[in-house]
Design a protein around this motif. Sequence first.
Motif, mmCIF file in Angstrom:
data_model
loop_
_atom_site.group_PDB
_atom_site.id
_atom_site.type_symbol
_atom_site.label_atom_id
_atom_site.label_comp_id
_atom_site.label_asym_id
_atom_site.label_seq_id
_atom_site.Cartn_x
_atom_site.Cartn_y
_atom_site.Cartn_z
ATOM 1 N N ARG A 74 32.152 -18.055 41.742
ATOM 2 C CA ARG A 74 31.695 -19.442 41.649
ATOM 3 C C ARG A 74 32.092 -20.088 40.312
ATOM 4 N NH1 ARG A 74 27.848 -20.781 45.864
ATOM 5 N NH2 ARG A 74 27.968 -22.752 44.752
ATOM 6 N N ARG A 111 29.524 -29.707 33.074
ATOM 7 C CA ARG A 111 30.111 -29.086 34.269
ATOM 8 C C ARG A 111 29.771 -27.597 34.326
ATOM 9 N NH1 ARG A 111 36.037 -27.348 36.228
ATOM 10 N NH2 ARG A 111 35.899 -26.201 34.284
ATOM 11 N N ASP A 168 26.194 -27.297 35.458
ATOM 12 C CA ASP A 168 26.068 -27.662 36.877
ATOM 13 C C ASP A 168 26.596 -26.549 37.778
ATOM 14 O OD1 ASP A 168 24.921 -30.026 36.271
ATOM 15 O OD2 ASP A 168 26.741 -31.240 36.497
ATOM 16 N N ARG A 169 27.735 -25.962 37.374
ATOM 17 C CA ARG A 169 28.305 -24.842 38.157
ATOM 18 C C ARG A 169 27.312 -23.685 38.259
ATOM 19 N NH1 ARG A 169 34.270 -23.184 35.886
ATOM 20 N NH2 ARG A 169 35.506 -24.064 37.558
ATOM 21 N N ARG A 174 24.045 -23.771 37.732
ATOM 22 C CA ARG A 174 22.830 -24.185 38.461
ATOM 23 C C ARG A 174 23.061 -24.078 39.963
ATOM 24 N NH1 ARG A 174 22.375 -29.160 36.618
ATOM 25 N NH2 ARG A 174 20.913 -28.749 34.927
ATOM 26 N N GLN A 175 24.207 -24.603 40.402
ATOM 27 C CA GLN A 175 24.550 -24.597 41.833
ATOM 28 C C GLN A 175 24.657 -23.154 42.348
ATOM 29 O OE1 GLN A 175 25.302 -27.764 42.863
ATOM 30 N NE2 GLN A 175 25.497 -27.261 45.033
ATOM 31 N N ALA A 207 21.242 -21.667 42.665
ATOM 32 C CA ALA A 207 20.509 -22.257 43.798
ATOM 33 C C ALA A 207 20.996 -21.694 45.132
ATOM 34 C CB ALA A 207 20.661 -23.777 43.769
ATOM 35 N N GLU A 208 22.279 -21.384 45.214
ATOM 36 C CA GLU A 208 22.845 -20.941 46.514
ATOM 37 C C GLU A 208 23.027 -19.422 46.570
ATOM 38 O OE1 GLU A 208 26.360 -23.340 46.909
ATOM 39 O OE2 GLU A 208 25.188 -25.179 46.815
#
Length: 455
Positions: A336, A359, A362-363, A365-366, A369-370
């Motif tokens: 990721r 960025r 955000d990467r 965090r995403q 989360a997933e």
Amino acid sequence: MNQSVSQKMMENDFYCDAPLYTALKKYVDKDMSSFHTPGHKGRTDIFDINLSFDLTELPETDSLFECDGAIRASEVKAAELFGAKYTSVSAGGCTLAIQGMLAAFTKLGDKVLFSRNIHRSAVNAAILFGLEPFWVMHRNDCGAGLPGRIYPEDVRAALKQNPDAAAVYLTSPDYYGCMSDIGGISAVCREFRVPLLVDNAHGTHLVAFGKHPLHLGASASACSAHKTLPVLTGGAWLNCADENAAKKIKSAMALFGSTSPSYMTMTSLDVARAWLQAEGMEEFRRLACVVNELKELAVSVGFELPLGECDPIRLTLLTTNVGFNGNEAAEYFRRRGSECEHSDSVSVIFIITPFNSRRDIDRLRQAIAEFPRRQPLDPLENTMIHLPERAMSPREVLRHGREIIPTERAEGRIAAEAACPCPPGVPVVMPGEIINAKCVKILLSTGINQAVVLQ
Ligand SMILES: Cc1ncc(COP(=O)(O)O)c(C=O)c1O
């Protein structure tokens, strides 16, 4: 400069004949988000430092081990920040600062109380200086598989039994961000009139949170500034609060330091210190809120976190509850776009600094989360609290030849090197100790199949 030489160098395709250059270029082109050292995160927009600063000892540039000009002035400013009587720059990493710290506070044959999770630079320094180590063990209070903290009561008990100790040396925060009670331990050391030396490699930025070891009463700290500050690799400080030892710091470091320290690294320390005082403290406190949000998110998807007081900007995710070992989780984050600092069978560690971009965050965090959840893995057996018998001092090991043998045949042999499985990052056996059946079992179960032993 001969233009044609420089032009030819830039244009020539001999770069493809340089394997390290090729590997680094390939990695950089992947455009990963850096959650590892160094703390500047490869940002090219933060420094006014370039190759023209890669200088040497000149009338204007001072000389690290005989400094009385610009280098010394930068050290005095760093000493003010950390509340030190004396601060020395290191361009040889925290490793040089640790060597200097132990050399300044001890002499050949001294007994030193060490926490058992010391970095190999301290093990090597103990060998070089002929120190007689004795150990204070960690308590298993941070979570399964983590080393745990050192407690003031345990330091007191060890010092009571060894009133001739010359110093206490410990690592805090550890790799996972877990912090021992340095204030409480300093008070005990003061009671016994013994200096407290702290490997604060991972915690230079703690100055922004009032938690720097010197602020909590330690006598000295080795700080690997390049891990979390915008400092070039190899940049570190040795901070000393003790008047007497302060006089010995430079000569102690000169014993081991290169006579060609990098001026770019030393300059980056100077600039990072100025930034920290001007605005960096505030940036770190802001960052702690961001990391806190990431932690809350991680817990909401099933990760666990180290228990108790931790470095506010270190993100360590314990992965067994989500059904992954740490190395598998690191692979997921890599896919990721996020490269971590370290992973092992129970955890994945991210070093986040104010120089990570939006960025990057955000990467990450995403990806958290997933994160795909699986059946929890079995909890790890805690194998750490175990101290093998000692046959000789680490220094005496140097008198003997050494050989490498399969671990399964190592019982009864004397270790020539520290053997350290991760987790928990605590050596199972130190040089000069006898490898017993329990050591063999732990080493084999953590994939360490070869042992370096005395002949
Ligand atoms: C706890 C600890 N101490 C000391 C060091 C050595 O630091 P450096 O790499 O700056 O020499 C490290 C490096 O990772 C470390 O983790």
